[in-house]
Design an enzyme around this catalytic site. Structure first.
Site, short mmCIF file in Angstrom:
data_model
loop_
_atom_site.label_atom_id
_atom_site.label_comp_id
_atom_site.label_asym_id
_atom_site.label_seq_id
_atom_site.Cartn_x
_atom_site.Cartn_y
_atom_site.Cartn_z
CE LYS A 35 44.91 28.03 -25.83
NZ LYS A 35 43.72 28.72 -25.25
CG PHE A 251 33.17 41.77 -5.91
CD1 PHE A 251 33.80 40.77 -5.22
CD2 PHE A 251 33.25 41.79 -7.29
CE1 PHE A 251 34.51 39.78 -5.89
CE2 PHE A 251 33.95 40.80 -7.98
CZ PHE A 251 34.57 39.79 -7.27
CB CYS A 262 33.36 37.08 -16.80
SG CYS A 262 34.15 35.52 -17.21
C1 UDX Z 1 35.30 30.59 -21.99
C2 UDX Z 1 34.16 31.58 -22.14
O1 UDX Z 1 34.74 32.81 -22.57
C3 UDX Z 1 33.46 31.78 -20.86
O2 UDX Z 1 32.31 32.61 -21.03
C4 UDX Z 1 32.97 30.46 -20.38
O3 UDX Z 1 32.40 30.63 -19.11
C5 UDX Z 1 34.09 29.43 -20.33
O4 UDX Z 1 34.80 29.37 -21.56
P1 UDX Z 1 37.74 31.06 -21.27
O5 UDX Z 1 38.20 29.74 -20.83
O6 UDX Z 1 38.28 32.29 -20.64
O7 UDX Z 1 36.18 31.14 -21.07
O8 UDX Z 1 37.95 31.16 -22.86
P2 UDX Z 1 39.35 30.99 -23.60
O9 UDX Z 1 40.46 31.25 -22.66
O10 UDX Z 1 39.21 31.75 -24.86
O11 UDX Z 1 39.41 29.40 -23.94
C6 UDX Z 1 38.50 28.80 -24.80
C7 UDX Z 1 39.24 27.63 -25.46
O12 UDX Z 1 38.31 26.89 -26.26
C8 UDX Z 1 40.37 28.08 -26.39
O13 UDX Z 1 41.54 27.39 -26.04
C9 UDX Z 1 39.89 27.66 -27.79
O14 UDX Z 1 40.94 27.23 -28.62
C10 UDX Z 1 38.95 26.49 -27.45
N1 UDX Z 1 37.91 26.23 -28.44
C11 UDX Z 1 37.16 27.26 -28.92
C12 UDX Z 1 37.68 24.90 -28.81
O15 UDX Z 1 38.35 24.00 -28.34
N2 UDX Z 1 36.68 24.64 -29.70
C13 UDX Z 1 35.91 25.65 -30.22
O16 UDX Z 1 35.02 25.36 -31.03
C14 UDX Z 1 36.16 27.00 -29.82
C1 UDX Z 2 34.28 37.28 -12.36
C2 UDX Z 2 33.48 36.71 -11.19
O1 UDX Z 2 34.02 37.20 -9.97
C3 UDX Z 2 33.56 35.18 -11.22
O2 UDX Z 2 32.77 34.64 -10.18
C4 UDX Z 2 33.05 34.68 -12.57
O3 UDX Z 2 33.16 33.28 -12.66
C5 UDX Z 2 33.84 35.31 -13.71
O4 UDX Z 2 33.81 36.74 -13.61
P1 UDX Z 2 36.83 37.72 -12.95
O5 UDX Z 2 36.24 38.52 -14.05
O6 UDX Z 2 37.88 36.72 -13.22
O7 UDX Z 2 35.63 36.92 -12.17
O8 UDX Z 2 37.48 38.73 -11.88
P2 UDX Z 2 36.88 39.60 -10.67
O9 UDX Z 2 37.80 39.42 -9.54
O10 UDX Z 2 35.45 39.36 -10.49
O11 UDX Z 2 37.09 41.13 -11.23
C6 UDX Z 2 36.33 41.54 -12.33
C7 UDX Z 2 36.64 43.01 -12.58
O12 UDX Z 2 36.10 43.81 -11.53
C8 UDX Z 2 38.13 43.34 -12.64
O13 UDX Z 2 38.34 44.31 -13.67
C9 UDX Z 2 38.42 43.98 -11.29
O14 UDX Z 2 39.46 44.93 -11.37
C10 UDX Z 2 37.10 44.67 -10.99
N1 UDX Z 2 36.78 44.84 -9.57
C11 UDX Z 2 36.65 43.74 -8.78
C12 UDX Z 2 36.56 46.13 -9.07
O15 UDX Z 2 36.68 47.12 -9.81
N2 UDX Z 2 36.22 46.28 -7.76
C13 UDX Z 2 36.09 45.21 -6.92
O16 UDX Z 2 35.80 45.40 -5.74
C14 UDX Z 2 36.32 43.90 -7.44
#
Ligand code: UDX
Ligand code: UDX
Length: 435
Positions: A35, A251, A262
């Protein structure tokens, strides 16, 4: 200021790029060497609208760089943000392996006399900050001076840059004035309301906020079922409710329910935390139950129309967990595909960004045809299912596409389409909570 982000995923990369955009000097660390190599070569491993240009511009300006070395990261930033995964365990608790590992790695790199702020940006259970502090104390050399801060993120995938550049609020959990002052300086360029609180409250704000948003979604989905039984229209009910400033329209979109990396894990975690603390959160258990039932109810609609699904071919529009992202983690659309395959159906599927990641998830099943564009999905299918709210699906040439289908059946899992005009074209349209 010089900042370090550890974890360069959907959260860490976007956060690092936005910090650089407002003038900070950011080093992003990731333990995935491939990455880091991709990022150094200017390739962005995830889709997030606007991210590619944001990263490119800031790398070119010398404000954003990448490394796989934690040592470099700790040496670079006076403030070090942790944004590594906090995945769910089978029992709903949070797997904090990565958080603990990164805290340990940081501790081992701290230099005596060199002050550092370690910021937890990942979504973690309340009281994790205390554990991170204990871990860093245990593994760092004598004389290391540091503070631990909680700074949860509220970005939505698909509009993460806007959510970060114009945040509703910044939440900082800190008990050190020195750390708080540094955090305020970092966020000063964002000109956003800032809430300073203790670490536990900051950690809880994240889980409580996400759970409330998920509750709104399950609430409107439960109302949609009542609308179906009473001939009401959930869109209009949501509009009428949402006009009340105390409720708000956002929402309240009925559909297949929430997915993503999340909501599902955060609700499970919050339920687990509440149980552990002896204050069970029964309401959230109901939120989860409603959400889990959405797909069952939707599949029943399809069965009611088509009776037997076995040996039938369905078109599926959308595979990502929501529109404007390539992320398929806990995608309801992917789960829908799995359920249709389990019924013995075949699929023609498409998604503007998530096709590649979906292929990894679904595998190379001969019954699945991956279509490069939405029009191909309609070829000789018994029905087309809209599973992800990509806005561009609204503007397909629906009139022409109808004749490609065996029967003009549409199942709209996100109430995205204009059901009146589709019915005028001769489609048999089924939505959720829509008459
Ligand atoms: C992650 C968590 O899922 C979320 O709950 C939190 O709020 C923010 O971090 P996200 O960024 O979506 O969210 O995760 P992901 O896209 O999987 O990226 C995590 C990165 O961390 C990956 O690139 C992975 O390679 C890296 N990583 C993981 C490290 O650098 N060190 C580690 O020990 C584990
Ligand atoms: C969510 C929170 O919104 C964000 O604040 C937090 O930091 C991470 O989690 P995300 O999961 O990226 O963000 O997307 P979001 O737009 O919240 O949608 C989450 C899920 O809910 C999706 O599957 C979407 O399709 C669904 N959704 C959203 C509904 O079914 N109805 C709605 O009205 C809004």
């Amino acid at each position: 200021m010089k900042l370090t982000l550890i974890g360069t995923g959907y959260v860490g990369l976007v956060t690092g790029a936005c910090f650089a955009e407002v003038g900070h000097n950011v080093l992003c660390v990731d333990n995935n060497k491939d990455k880091v190599a991709q990022l150094k070569a200017g390739k962005i491993p995830i889709f997030e609208p606007g991210l590619e240009d944001l990263v490119k511009n800031n790398v070119a300006a010398g404000r954003l760089a990448f490394t796989d070395s934690t040592a470099e990261g700790v040496a670079h930033g006076e403030v070090i943000f942790i944004a590594v995964p906090t995945p769910p365990q089978p029992d709903g608790s949070v797997d904090l392996t990565y958080i603990e590992a990164v805290a340990r790695e940081i501790a081992q790199q701290l230099q005596p006399g060199q002050y550092r702020v370690i910021v937890d940006k990942s979504t973690v259970p309340v009281k994790t900050g205390e554990k991170v502090t204990e871990t860093i104390n245990r593994y760092s050399a004598e004389g290391c001076i540091f503070d631990v801060v909680s700074n949860p993120e509220f970005l939505r995938e698909g509009c993460a840059i806007a959510d970060l550049m114009q945040p509703d609020r910044i939440v900082i959990g800190s008990r050190s004035q020195r750390a708080t002052d540094l955090m305020k300086a970092i966020y000063e360029p964002f000109h956003a309301p800032t809430y300073i609180t203790d670490i536990n409250s900051a950690e809880l704000i994240k889980h409580a906020a996400n759970s409330f948003l998920a509750l709104k979604i399950s609430y409107i989905n439960a109302v949609a079922a009542i609308c179906e039984a009473s001939g009401a229209n959930v869109d209009e009910v949501a509009d009428g409710m949402g006009a009340d400033k105390r409720i708000g329209r956002a929402f309240l979109n009925a559909g297949l329910g929430y997915g993503g990396s999340c909501f599902p894990k955060d609700i499970k975690a919050f339920i687990h935390i509440a149980d552990e603390l002896g204050t069970p959160f029964h309401l959230l258990k109901e939120v989860e139950k409603i959400n889990a039932g959405q797909l069952d109810r939707f599949l029943q609609k399809i069965k009611n129309k088509l009776w037997v699904l076995k040996n039938k071919t369905f078109g599926v529009l959308g595979l990502a967990f929501k529109g404007d992202t390539d992320d398929v983690r806990s995608s309801v659309a992917i789960e829908l595909c799995r359920r249709l395959l389990a019924e013995g159906a075949s699929l023609r599927v498409t998604d503007p960004q998530a096709l590649e990641k979906a292929q990894t998830e679904l595998g190379h099943d001969p019954r699945i045809t991956y279509c490069a564009n939405p029009e191909e999905v309609f070829d000789r299918v018994e029905a087309v299912i809209l599973a992800t709210e990509w806005k561009q699906f609204r503007n397909l040439p629906w009139k022409q596409l109808k004749d490609k289908m065996i029967a003009p059946l549409i199942f709209d899992g996100r109430n995205l389409l204009d059901h009146h005009s589709l019915r005028e074209m001769g489609y048999d349209y089924t939505g959720i909570g829509r008459p």
